[in-house]
Design a protein around this motif. Structure first.
Motif, short mmCIF file in Angstrom:
data_model
loop_
_atom_site.label_atom_id
_atom_site.label_comp_id
_atom_site.label_asym_id
_atom_site.label_seq_id
_atom_site.Cartn_x
_atom_site.Cartn_y
_atom_site.Cartn_z
N ASN A 298 -4.91 -22.06 30.09
CA ASN A 298 -5.73 -22.57 28.89
C ASN A 298 -4.59 -23.98 28.98
O ASN A 298 -3.73 -23.82 28.75
CB ASN A 298 -4.72 -20.99 28.30
CG ASN A 298 -5.46 -20.10 27.78
OD1 ASN A 298 -6.59 -19.82 28.40
ND2 ASN A 298 -4.96 -18.98 28.13
N ASP A 302 -1.16 -23.87 20.71
CA ASP A 302 -0.64 -22.65 21.21
C ASP A 302 -1.41 -21.77 21.16
O ASP A 302 -2.78 -21.42 20.52
CB ASP A 302 0.44 -22.34 19.48
CG ASP A 302 1.30 -23.56 19.12
OD1 ASP A 302 1.96 -24.03 20.57
OD2 ASP A 302 2.04 -24.03 18.90
N THR A 303 -0.94 -20.35 21.81
CA THR A 303 -2.27 -19.20 21.93
C THR A 303 -1.78 -18.05 21.39
O THR A 303 0.10 -17.45 21.06
CB THR A 303 -2.43 -18.92 23.49
OG1 THR A 303 -1.31 -18.21 24.15
CG2 THR A 303 -3.09 -19.39 24.29
N ASN A 320 -0.43 -21.33 31.31
CA ASN A 320 -1.08 -21.60 29.88
C ASN A 320 -0.16 -23.49 30.14
O ASN A 320 0.93 -23.57 30.37
CB ASN A 320 -0.51 -21.35 28.30
CG ASN A 320 -0.46 -19.73 27.69
OD1 ASN A 320 -1.99 -18.98 29.04
ND2 ASN A 320 -0.63 -18.63 27.61
N ASP A 323 1.85 -24.59 24.85
CA ASP A 323 2.24 -23.54 24.61
C ASP A 323 3.89 -23.19 24.08
O ASP A 323 4.37 -22.56 24.57
CB ASP A 323 1.60 -22.22 25.30
CG ASP A 323 1.18 -20.62 24.59
OD1 ASP A 323 1.17 -20.77 23.53
OD2 ASP A 323 0.75 -19.71 25.43
N ALA A 328 2.83 -16.95 24.25
CA ALA A 328 3.27 -17.64 25.77
C ALA A 328 3.70 -17.02 26.48
O ALA A 328 4.29 -16.86 27.32
CB ALA A 328 4.43 -18.92 25.46
N VAL A 334 4.31 -20.26 32.15
CA VAL A 334 3.83 -21.28 30.97
C VAL A 334 4.19 -22.67 31.56
O VAL A 334 5.74 -22.70 31.38
CB VAL A 334 4.24 -21.16 29.61
CG1 VAL A 334 3.67 -22.28 28.25
CG2 VAL A 334 3.61 -19.17 29.06
N ASN A 336 5.23 -26.49 30.25
CA ASN A 336 5.68 -27.24 28.47
C ASN A 336 6.35 -28.14 28.79
O ASN A 336 7.66 -28.90 28.57
CB ASN A 336 6.26 -26.06 27.43
CG ASN A 336 5.63 -24.90 26.96
OD1 ASN A 336 4.16 -25.30 27.39
ND2 ASN A 336 5.78 -24.40 26.59
#
Length: 551
Positions: A298, A302-303, A320, A323, A328, A334, A336
């Protein structure tokens, strides 16, 4: 389907093999090669009787463990020159004698087609039962610009040189299956007068004769389906799409499908232009469910935990990017890169990788040489991402256009695919006397523009990593509160002069800041030196290692 049909499947498997020694017992992706043919046959909806014909006791022993019935081959039927017709007919006779029954169809399935699917086998059996054919043979479309040798010279087997798809079809048998009616088998043969073909593709047609064939099959077995769900629109721009495309390019061993929706039409256009499969749908979760991926990546900001929970219910792994939502903490990983720490998670979330060590550079930045330092500023680049929803382009041009004209500084303005405020730039086009301003629209070579500039003015998104990779001094203006508060890489320590959103909105502040940086050669030299401390060369390996760990 007519389940009452009596089906015998014979898998012939000699022990010796000259091309690949002990081929039928060698491990392919963790199992002996013969395992795959037995598994495919036993899964048939026709509930066939599955036997393995061999002279080799080790093969027969393993075949029984895999669920097949061992059938000891008669003497003289395992020589190098032995063809399959007497082997299959002999196995049929032995099984009929032992069981006291008979069959309607006898299927030869060689172990050398491990990618054959049970669905294809059953479809061929259904075709056989419904047709007037007495034989159906698995085949592959083998058309091509082929040649032969006649009377000492090579001659083409085609009339005109055209692309492959326009040539007349030519079919080659595979070892996948050969279905014979029992009336043909009783004659001592496997192929009758009314033969038909069942054409296989997508790897099912591969027949292992060489190590190259083996490698291809093993490659396809290890291949996974990866779904990227991405956003790209006039608000967020196309940065998420470009990152996803670069990762997809690096995952050449796997099947890639992109999923987006109508609100992200820019993403759909950008991805489809690269010839990737992309699905635009009103229900992305349903589309992902239909695709049954092994991994979902993804890149959509944000999810939430509901969305990630729905993906988990599908049994797929989840990665992700960018996120900080409630989802997250429930993803497998994840990444970032724009944040120094995971919001709401901190050090208690080992699945979250943060900071500039996880910036994923595109190829153009991997192979762009660092920018040499310039004592003077002759060219300023303005780039505010793919969308620039705050229209920082217009604001900055209004502030510094006169300054650049007075100091003979050329302005290059990059406008992304999502930029929509073109009319606001009318006062700055060359027809209105601003010959020092050049506009460029939606380029895939932003690295060249950054390298050609003596100073860059940009937003505070992931472009700052790309600027640092090239080493061009930069002034950064946040587009929004998220960029200003959370995107922490762009700071003076790393070579960026960052303006606050409040200051940038105060008339005269931008022009004063640009004028000061242009005039201060020492400041720009220090900014460049701070940027050169960064080396993102190993980042892709680290991120791909995370991806591979989820496959």
């Amino acid at each position: 389907m007519t389940p009452q049909q009596r089906i015998l499947i014979v898998i012939p498997a000699r022990g010796p093999s000259k091309g690949i020694p002990r081929k039928n017992l060698r491990s392919m992706n963790g199992h002996p090669l013969i395992y795959y043919a037995i598994r495919t046959a036993l899964a048939s909806l026709f509930s066939p009787r599955v036997v393995v014909s061999s002279e080799d006791s080790e093969i027969l022993s393993l075949a029984e463990k895999f669920g097949a019935i061992p059938c000891k081959r008669r003497p003289g039927l395992s020589e190098d020159a032995t063809v399959l017709d007497p082997v299959i007919c002999s196995a049929y006779e032995d099984v009929c004698r032992e069981t006291g029954g008979d069959f309607d169809y006898v299927v030869t399935m060689q172990p050398t087609s491990p990618l054959l699917r049970t669905e294809s086998l059953d479809a061929a059996l259904e075709k056989m039962i419904a047709s007037q054919a007495d034989t159906i043979i698995a085949a592959r479309d083998d058309r091509g610009l082929t040649w032969t040798r006649v009377e000492g010279r090579y001659v083409p087997l085609y009339d005109a040189r055209v692309n492959r798809q326009y040539l007349p079809p030519v079919y080659r048998e595979t070892g996948g299956f050969l279905i014979s009616s029992v009336s043909v088998i009783r004659t001592g043969k496997r192929i009758g007068d009314a033969a038909d073909l069942f054409v296989l593709s997508d790897g099912e047609e591969i027949d292992i004769d060489t190590y190259e064939d083996w490698a291809i099959c093993e490659f396809l077995m290890k291949r996974r389906r990866i779904v990227f769900r991405v956003i790209g629109n006039s608000l967020q721009g196309l940065g998420h799409v470009y990152r996803a495309l670069q990762i997809a390019n690096d995952l050449v061993s796997h099947e890639i499908v992109f999923v987006t929706d109508a609100a992200n039409a820019l993403a759909y256009e950008a991805i489809s232009s690269k010839c990737y499969q992309v699905v635009s749908t009103e229900d992305p979760l349903a589309a992902i469910r239909d695709l049954s991926p092994h991994l979902v990546i993804n890149d959509m900001l944000d999810t939430d935990s509901h969305y990630i929970g729905a993906l988990r219910a599908m049994g797929c792994r989840i990665l992700n990017f960018e996120d900080r939502g409630s989802g997250a903490l429930h993803a497998d990983a994840v990444i970032n890169e724009l944040y120094d720490e995971a919001a709401g998670a901190g050090e208690c979330a080992p699945n979250i990788y943060t900071g500039p060590d996880y910036f994923y550079p595109r190829d153009e930045f991997r192979y762009t040489r660092r920018r040499p330092f310039s004592e003077t500023v002759g060219n300023i680049l303005l780039t505010f991402g793919g969308a620039d929803p705050s229209n920082l382009t217009r604001r900055v041009l209004s502030e510094i256009s006169d300054l650049c004209a007075e100091q003979d500084i050329r302005l290059t303005v990059l406008l992304g695919a999502g930029y929509t405020a073109h009319d606001s730039l009318t006062p700055f086009v060359s027809d209105n006397g601003n010959g020092h301003i050049e506009f460029a629209r939606h380029t895939f070579d932003i690295s060249s523009y950054i390298r050609s500039a003596d100073l860059v003015i940009s937003a505070k998104g992931r472009t700052v990593f790309e600027i640092a990779a090239v080493g061009t001094p930069a002034i950064v203006i946040p587009q929004n509160e998220r960029e200003e508060k959370d995107h922490t890489f762009a700071r003076m320590e790393y070579g960026f002069l960052v303006m606050s959103r409040k200051d940038s909105e105060t008339p005269g502040t931008i022009s004063d800041t640009v004028g000061r940086v242009v005039a201060d050669t020492g400041l720009r030299m220090r900014m460049r030196q701070s940027m050169l401390k960064w080396d993102f060369a190993d980042n892709r390996r680290k991120i791909l290692s995370i991806v591979q760990g989820l496959l």
